[in-house]
Design an enzyme around this catalytic site. Sequence first.
Site, PDB file in Angstrom:
ATOM      1  N   HIS A  32       2.111   5.007  -4.694  1.00 65.36           N
ATOM      2  CA  HIS A  32       1.169   4.016  -4.200  1.00 65.36           C
ATOM      3  C   HIS A  32       0.931   4.353  -2.718  1.00 65.36           C
ATOM      4  O   HIS A  32      -0.202   4.336  -2.155  1.00 65.36           O
ATOM      5  CB  HIS A  32       1.586   2.584  -4.479  1.00 65.36           C
ATOM      6  CG  HIS A  32       0.783   1.435  -3.659  1.00 65.36           C
ATOM      7  ND1 HIS A  32      -0.295   0.826  -4.557  1.00 65.36           N
ATOM      8  CD2 HIS A  32       0.553   1.078  -2.270  1.00 65.36           C
ATOM      9  CE1 HIS A  32      -0.909  -0.057  -3.605  1.00 65.36           C
ATOM     10  NE2 HIS A  32      -0.454   0.119  -2.437  1.00 65.36           N
ATOM     11  N   GLU A  33       2.031   4.479  -2.049  1.00 64.64           N
ATOM     12  CA  GLU A  33       1.996   4.794  -0.558  1.00 64.64           C
ATOM     13  C   GLU A  33       1.418   6.298  -0.448  1.00 64.64           C
ATOM     14  O   GLU A  33       0.626   6.463   0.508  1.00 64.64           O
ATOM     15  CB  GLU A  33       3.427   4.635  -0.039  1.00 64.64           C
ATOM     16  CG  GLU A  33       4.095   3.484  -0.037  1.00 64.64           C
ATOM     17  CD  GLU A  33       3.178   2.065   0.577  1.00 64.64           C
ATOM     18  OE1 GLU A  33       2.349   2.327   1.388  1.00 64.64           O
ATOM     19  OE2 GLU A  33       3.170   1.035   0.079  1.00 64.64           O
ATOM     20  N   HIS A  82      -2.224   6.120  -0.105  1.00 62.74           N
ATOM     21  CA  HIS A  82      -2.979   5.780   1.255  1.00 62.74           C
ATOM     22  C   HIS A  82      -3.001   7.189   2.003  1.00 62.74           C
ATOM     23  O   HIS A  82      -4.296   7.201   2.790  1.00 62.74           O
ATOM     24  CB  HIS A  82      -2.048   4.882   2.066  1.00 62.74           C
ATOM     25  CG  HIS A  82      -2.232   3.391   1.524  1.00 62.74           C
ATOM     26  ND1 HIS A  82      -3.313   2.798   1.613  1.00 62.74           N
ATOM     27  CD2 HIS A  82      -1.041   2.515   1.201  1.00 62.74           C
ATOM     28  CE1 HIS A  82      -3.185   1.796   1.324  1.00 62.74           C
ATOM     29  NE2 HIS A  82      -1.758   1.448   1.026  1.00 62.74           N
ATOM     30  N   GLU A 127      -6.224  -1.145  -1.793  1.00 68.04           N
ATOM     31  CA  GLU A 127      -5.013  -1.416  -2.610  1.00 68.04           C
ATOM     32  C   GLU A 127      -5.242  -1.076  -4.016  1.00 68.04           C
ATOM     33  O   GLU A 127      -4.281  -0.424  -4.703  1.00 68.04           O
ATOM     34  CB  GLU A 127      -4.505  -2.973  -2.360  1.00 68.04           C
ATOM     35  CG  GLU A 127      -4.015  -3.341  -1.026  1.00 68.04           C
ATOM     36  CD  GLU A 127      -2.625  -2.515  -0.528  1.00 68.04           C
ATOM     37  OE1 GLU A 127      -1.870  -2.078  -1.487  1.00 68.04           O
ATOM     38  OE2 GLU A 127      -2.730  -2.025   0.414  1.00 68.04           O
TER      39      GLU A 127
END
Length: 286
Positions: free
Chosen positions: A130-131, A134, A174
């Site tokens: 998930h990070e 980004h 997100e």
Amino acid sequence: MSLLKTPLLGLRADHFRHPLDLQATENLKQLPGFDMVIRNLLGPLAEQVFYLDNIASSVLVSEKQLPDLHRLLLEACRTLDLEPPQLYIRQHPAPNAYTFAMRGKRPFIVVHTSLVDLLTPEEIQAVIAHELGHLKCDHGVYLTLANILIQLASLGGLAQGLQAQLMEWVRCAEFTCDRAALLATQNPKVVASVLMKLSGGSPKLSAQLNLEAFLEQARAYDDISNDQLGAMLKQAMTEQLTHPVPVLRAREIDRWSCSQEYQALLQSRPVQSYEHSDTRGGWRNW
């Protein structure tokens, strides 16, 4: 944890970027000059400050330090076709993870120890991925810009409409990063389980949680929008929040895992998505 994951060679951000994130990012790019100011002026100072803080107060993961976590990072990076950033583990009682990258010199991810204690190895990899989402989508500049402008708004220096636009973008970003987590783990139940545990899990309760029951909550949340009052309440309660509510994120990832777009990515045949989703959500770590 299965190591038989499809490497997504040549994967680009727009192959999996959520349509709402894509549109919101384009809108944010219309703010003249802010991108370059943040990237060129604030970026170098922030990178140095964060680097010193991480080196001084966290544990840098490597093949010699916490090698199991290092393998999770490298595997996720290979799957997402991304150069590995630094990964730090930090002692903290609040389960959370975050990332920072301004000019690409020292991108890093920080994961709190309490989050590691809460999750299985595959779920930890979902958080890392998930990070990585980004980083893959170059969200760092715009997240920093949004944070600065939101602070100005709290001081009365930013129009309410622009503040709402920024918060909408943050929520949309997100959704995109949850997709990166799915692409890395290639198991929607793993991503949804992370969201469930962040909602009401603990090391003692995690084994008793029921994922299907949690997904049923998402349907109940959707049902609130069936009348005008419910839709207005959702809008009023969530318009200032930075993350979609966990049940909504779990529902989104469950739906996308069944989509032609996701299946095509696994077969290295990316297609464009034009689906639409409700971004009214709630604040949540990670």
